[in-house]
Motif scaffolding. Structure first.
Motif, mmCIF file in Angstrom:
data_model
loop_
_atom_site.group_PDB
_atom_site.id
_atom_site.type_symbol
_atom_site.label_atom_id
_atom_site.label_comp_id
_atom_site.label_asym_id
_atom_site.label_seq_id
_atom_site.Cartn_x
_atom_site.Cartn_y
_atom_site.Cartn_z
ATOM 1 N N CYS A 274 -12.145 -8.260 -0.077
ATOM 2 C CA CYS A 274 -10.877 -8.482 0.649
ATOM 3 C C CYS A 274 -11.130 -8.666 2.145
ATOM 4 O O CYS A 274 -10.398 -9.375 2.829
ATOM 5 N N ALA B 193 -12.978 2.690 -4.064
ATOM 6 C CA ALA B 193 -12.565 1.381 -3.537
ATOM 7 C C ALA B 193 -11.390 1.543 -2.566
ATOM 8 O O ALA B 193 -11.340 0.895 -1.517
ATOM 9 N N LEU B 194 -10.454 2.417 -2.911
ATOM 10 C CA LEU B 194 -9.292 2.622 -2.035
ATOM 11 C C LEU B 194 -9.716 3.275 -0.725
ATOM 12 O O LEU B 194 -9.189 2.946 0.348
ATOM 13 N N ALA C 99 -11.149 0.482 1.364
ATOM 14 C CA ALA C 99 -10.104 -0.370 1.941
ATOM 15 C C ALA C 99 -9.385 0.363 3.071
ATOM 16 O O ALA C 99 -9.103 -0.217 4.136
ATOM 17 N N ALA D 248 -12.814 -4.261 -2.981
ATOM 18 C CA ALA D 248 -12.311 -3.875 -1.659
ATOM 19 C C ALA D 248 -13.100 -4.608 -0.568
ATOM 20 O O ALA D 248 -12.519 -5.126 0.392
ATOM 21 N N LEU E 77 -4.670 -1.911 -4.221
ATOM 22 C CA LEU E 77 -5.162 -2.653 -3.045
ATOM 23 C C LEU E 77 -4.092 -3.602 -2.511
ATOM 24 O O LEU E 77 -3.975 -3.810 -1.297
#
Ligand code: UD1
Length: 422
Positions: free
Chosen positions: A313, A373-374, A377, A310, A336
């Motif tokens: 990105c 991780a989500l 993000a 994440a 993602l």
């Protein structure tokens, strides 16, 4: 059904104290079985995996109590050696009751911990190590195993790979076994060290040799103790990576810096600074360039691979992440992508294009660290995101909303009736 709702695109600024470590609390709680009297564990995180472990201890006849982050386990009344039931099947670490029960009762009956979202997770190394100690598996069925340790003695064991769970299980079985046990190629993870520290405080004789082997001289009894767990390095790492993705400045009160060298090296390449006294600053231009390969400690932890994805990105350049331990961890990439990420999977490697313009979306946590991780993000994305699968996140993060709200983020847990929970 509960979900997280996040409005992103704000830097993370403020102070944070990191919770106690899941992966040390679970083996330490299992190790409370190895002797009578109440053991008191401080800084024990309030997470689902710990609650399930306490339920297993009660099933066996332990008395348990909790006051905030202090947990007490008294194994004086333990009469049973079987942990068949829903909790044992739910948590992977129930497999640690194999070693702990063999040490305490000389017998153990337990279900296979089962597959897991992040990969197949076999226990062959655990079973082979127990067999070396003289354990006989008299019944092995689809649903579980029955182990008899009446002939258990110290032995020389070489693990084909430094499995954390197999090392801890062997330690748990061997501390009260007659004779000397040597575990070659043992895991070096800080949580394994913490289990050994706890057992030594109880009177065990466990030493780490300079070449990494663990040498154990069996003892007859262990005493009850009070023990304080360290900070959770994976939770700390997730929050550092969230800071790297969103920008900002976070003052951590108890950052376990010495356990985070692999991550700190990556963060430093990304232009993120972390001072000795735990202040993280991600204010300049951040680069994702570079290859990261997960590896046993002190390598880059597989548990931080998804949060790193994440963060990559949001940085500049292209980063490559190779996963060497759990084959399903890349399922996070698909979620993602729903937020605008550009990630290509080739075999066990992911190519993550930086400079992504992430936008809020409805996504679903595929596993515990994928969930983190989500959240990362979504905190960095413009607009609102809804993250389903909060149950996975709650397995390891005590209160992710409280922690990020304290850093100025707009994040809340919503239940089915759209009622705010946190
Ligand atoms: C522990 C951690 C987990 C972390 C992992 C690696 C706990 C509760 N969980 O899991 O968060 O991601 O270490 O740092 O502490 N393997 C076998 N056979 C076995 C055992 C393991 O093939 O009998 C393989 C696994 O599939 C994996 C590798 O060995 O590829 C490492 O697994 P292991 O270190 O055992 O992880 P866990 O103890 O399950």
């Amino acid at each position: 059904m509960r979900y997280l709702e996040i409005a992103g695109k704000k830097p993370l600024c403020g102070e944070l104290t990191i919770q106690g470590p899941k992966n040390a609390a679970l083996p330490v709680l299992a190790a409370c079985l190895l002797g009578d009297g109440p053991c008191v564990i401080e800084n024990c995180p309030q997470i689902q995996d710990v609650e399930d472990t306490l339920a297993l201890l009660r099933l066996l006849g332990c008395k348990t109590s909790r006051s905030g982050h202090i947990v007490s386990v008294d194994a004086s009344g333990v009469e049973h050696f079987s942990i068949f039931g829903a909790e044992a099947e739910r948590i992977r670490s129930s497999v640690l009751f194999l070693g702990a029960l063999l040490g305490r009762m000389g017998e153990a009956a337990l279900p296979y911990p089962g597959g897991c979202a992040i990969g197949s997770r076999p226990i062959d190394l655990h079973l082979a190590a127990m067999e070396k100690l003289g354990v006989r598996f008299s019944k092995r069925s689809e649903s579980g195993i029955y182990a008899n340790g009446s002939q258990m003695r110290g032995a020389c064991i070489h693990l084909p790979q430094p499995s954390v769970g197999a090392t801890e299980n062997t330690v748990l079985a061997a501390v009260l076994a007659e004779g000397e046990t040597v575990i070659g190629n043992a895991a070096l993870e800080p949580e394994t060290e913490e289990l050994c520290r706890f057992l030594n405080l109880r009177g065990a004789d466990i030493r780490r040799e300079p070449d990494g082997r663990i040498r154990i001289s069996g003892k007859k009894v262990l005493r009850p103790v009070r023990y304080r767990l360290d900070a959770d390095r994976i939770v700390a790492g997730s929050y550092l990576l969230a800071g790297a993705a969103c920008g900002g400045s976070i003052h951590f009160h108890n950052l376990p810096l010495s356990q985070l060298s692999a991550l700190l090296a990556v963060l430093s390449r990304m232009g993120v600074t972390v001072t000795e006294d735990g202040v993280m600053r991600a204010t300049g231009r951040r680069l994702a360039g570079g290859n990261v390969t997960t590896a046993p400690y002190p390598g880059f932890p597989t548990d931080l691979q998804s949060p790193l994805m994440a963060a990559f990105c949001l940085a500049q350049g292209t980063g490559q992440i190779c996963e060497t331990m759990f084959e399903n961890r890349f399922r996070t990439a698909a979620e993602l992508r729903k937020m605008g990420a550009d990630i290509t999977i080739e075999g066990n490697c992911a190519l993550v294009k930086g400079n992504a313009v992430l936008y809020g979306a409805d996504v679903c946590a595929p596993d515990l660290r994928g969930g983190a991780a989500l959240v990362t993000a979504a905190l960095a994305a413009s607009g609102r995101s809804r993250i389903q699968g909060y149950g996975y996140i709650a397995r390891g993060y005590e209160n992710i909303c409280r922690d990020f709200q304290g850093l100025g983020a707009e994040i809340r847990l919503v239940d089915d009736e759209d009622k705010r929970v946190w």
